[in-house]
Write a protein that holds these residues in place. Structure first.
Motif, PDB file in Angstrom:
ATOM      1  N   SER A 117     -56.975  44.488  31.495  1.00  0.00           N
ATOM      2  CA  SER A 117     -56.899  43.033  31.618  1.00  0.00           C
ATOM      3  C   SER A 117     -55.584  42.437  31.156  1.00  0.00           C
ATOM      4  CB  SER A 117     -58.049  42.341  30.863  1.00  0.00           C
ATOM      5  OG  SER A 117     -57.811  42.293  29.476  1.00  0.00           O
ATOM      6  N   LYS A 150     -52.014  36.738  28.172  1.00  0.00           N
ATOM      7  CA  LYS A 150     -52.797  36.847  26.945  1.00  0.00           C
ATOM      8  C   LYS A 150     -52.012  36.258  25.783  1.00  0.00           C
ATOM      9  CE  LYS A 150     -55.522  40.185  25.993  1.00  0.00           C
ATOM     10  NZ  LYS A 150     -56.112  41.511  25.642  1.00  0.00           N
ATOM     11  N   VAL A 172     -57.843  35.519  20.392  1.00  0.00           N
ATOM     12  CA  VAL A 172     -57.049  35.914  21.549  1.00  0.00           C
ATOM     13  C   VAL A 172     -57.732  35.436  22.826  1.00  0.00           C
ATOM     14  CG1 VAL A 172     -56.169  37.874  22.886  1.00  0.00           C
ATOM     15  CG2 VAL A 172     -56.062  37.913  20.384  1.00  0.00           C
ATOM     16  N   GLU A 175     -56.723  33.859  27.219  1.00  0.00           N
ATOM     17  CA  GLU A 175     -55.807  33.868  28.350  1.00  0.00           C
ATOM     18  C   GLU A 175     -55.516  32.445  28.801  1.00  0.00           C
ATOM     19  OE1 GLU A 175     -57.575  36.225  31.411  1.00  0.00           O
ATOM     20  OE2 GLU A 175     -56.830  38.110  30.570  1.00  0.00           O
TER      21      GLU A 175
END
Length: 370
Positions: free
Chosen positions: A73, A324, A332, A334
């Motif tokens: 990802s 990210k 964390v 996006e």
């Protein structure tokens, strides 16, 4: 083409029309294949319905992401890209880092030789050209040197300023003949520091008035060092002299107003502030790049050229959807949407929840991870 309610959408369908925010801003472009986080964004903006291809997107599902050698990802692959091109996208940063490291080593050597009045400019130019061959791979917010330490801060600042100044010159529409010279301006703007006592350069506490005056002389020292150097133009020399001048006339060493400051100097003034504040150094730790961009934006009111500042901020924050990031809360997520009016305050998806940093001002992006 089918008009479908957002509440009924499934990931993998393809948009056949642009989607706009309630205020008219472009939210998603025609042709985009919707990912799970995109559905959250549509709902966060209270979009009721969209135009999609076929009843269920005609089988347009999210393509598998090839993650060899990468954490899952970290990025989403263009579904139209060939497997070979996808594979190259994971390797492309390696040559840039290798050329960066070579440039860093050469800059260290050149700073030492400059003390004796010798600057190996043709060697520097050759390596600069090798480095700029990988300019398209350089992303101002994402790129991080492989090895850094506080002792090398000034050398990293020089090479990063070269890369960012080159890119900013392109964004501003300067003629191509200026690009490499602007990169030289970024690389050599602080060359005058070789004549400043290292103990003074790295002093952790506040400088005295006399010490501050000596520090400011690095601008004139730099111009003197570059004055008779071949292969660079006068703009590069003036960048060493003028990069601390301010458009309102409050800078140094000559208190010039904006009309008398060279365009190279104005470009380097912006990139120097950005990299100086986002690198670790003896007397301070690296700051969040997004907070630094906000501070630079404030400097645009009377201190820095506002057109250059806005161009820099808009460009470095563009096309980072899916990037990210770590927030100041240490969570964390996006980036899923960036409003062009507030580019340093994007919307971030964390575990399915959309965090609007424009509304939650107590939070900010602490670090760009990938």
């Amino acid at each position: 083409m089918t008009i479908k309610s957002v509440s009924d959408l499934k990931a993998g369908v393809k948009l056949t029309q642009d989607v706009h925010t309630p205020l008219g801003g472009l939210l998603m472009q025609k042709g985009k294949i919707l990912l799970p986080r995109d559905l959250d964004v549509l709902k966060a903006f209270m979009v009721q319905q969209v135009d999609i291809e076929g009843a269920e997107g005609d089988g347009n599902k999210i393509p598998a992401v090839k993650t060899a050698g990468q954490k899952p990802s970290l990025l989403f692959v263009d579904p139209d890209e060939s497997p070979e091109a996808q594979e190259q996208s994971f390797k492309k940063d390696l040559p840039l880092h290798e050329e960066y490291d070579r440039m860093l080593t050469l800059v260290k050597s050149c700073y030492q030789s400059a003390i004796a009045g010798e600057l190996r400019i043709y060697e520097v130019r050759k390596q600069m050209e090798h480095l700029m061959e990988h300019q398209k791979e350089y992303d101002v917010l994402k790129f991080a040197p492989r090895m850094t330490n506080r002792n090398d801060y000034r050398y990293h600042n020089a090479v990063l300023c070269a890369l960012s100044s080159y890119k900013l010159a392109q964004w501003l529409g300067l003629p191509s003949k200026d690009w490499i010279q602007v990169a030289f301006a970024g690389l050599l703007h602080d060359i005058g520091n070789v004549r400043i006592d290292p103990l003074l350069l790295n002093k952790p506490n506040r400088l005295t008035g006399e010490e501050n005056e000596e520090m400011r002389r690095h601008t004139t020292y730099g111009y003197q060092i570059l004055k008779n150097v071949a292969a660079i133009n006068e703009g590069v020399r003036l960048a060493a002299l003028q990069h601390h001048e301010k458009v309102d006339g409050s800078g140094y060493p000559l208190k010039l107003d904006g009309s008398k400051i060279h365009i190279y100097s104005k470009i380097v003034a912006v990139t120097d502030i950005f990299h100086a504040m986002t690198l670790d150094k003896f007397y301070g730790s690296a700051q969040s790049p997004y907070l630094v961009l906000e501070q630079i934006q404030l400097e645009a009111f009377g201190k820095l050229d506002p057109v250059i500042v806005q161009t820099f901020i808009q460009k470095v924050t563009a096309l980072h959807h899916g990037t990210k990031v770590k927030l100041s809360s240490q969570k964390v997520g996006e980036i899923v949407f960036t409003d062009s009016q507030h580019p340093t305050r994007p919307m971030v998806s964390i575990e399915g929840q959309i965090i609007n940093l424009m509304q939650q001002r107590q939070l900010h992006i602490e670090e760009v991870i990938s």
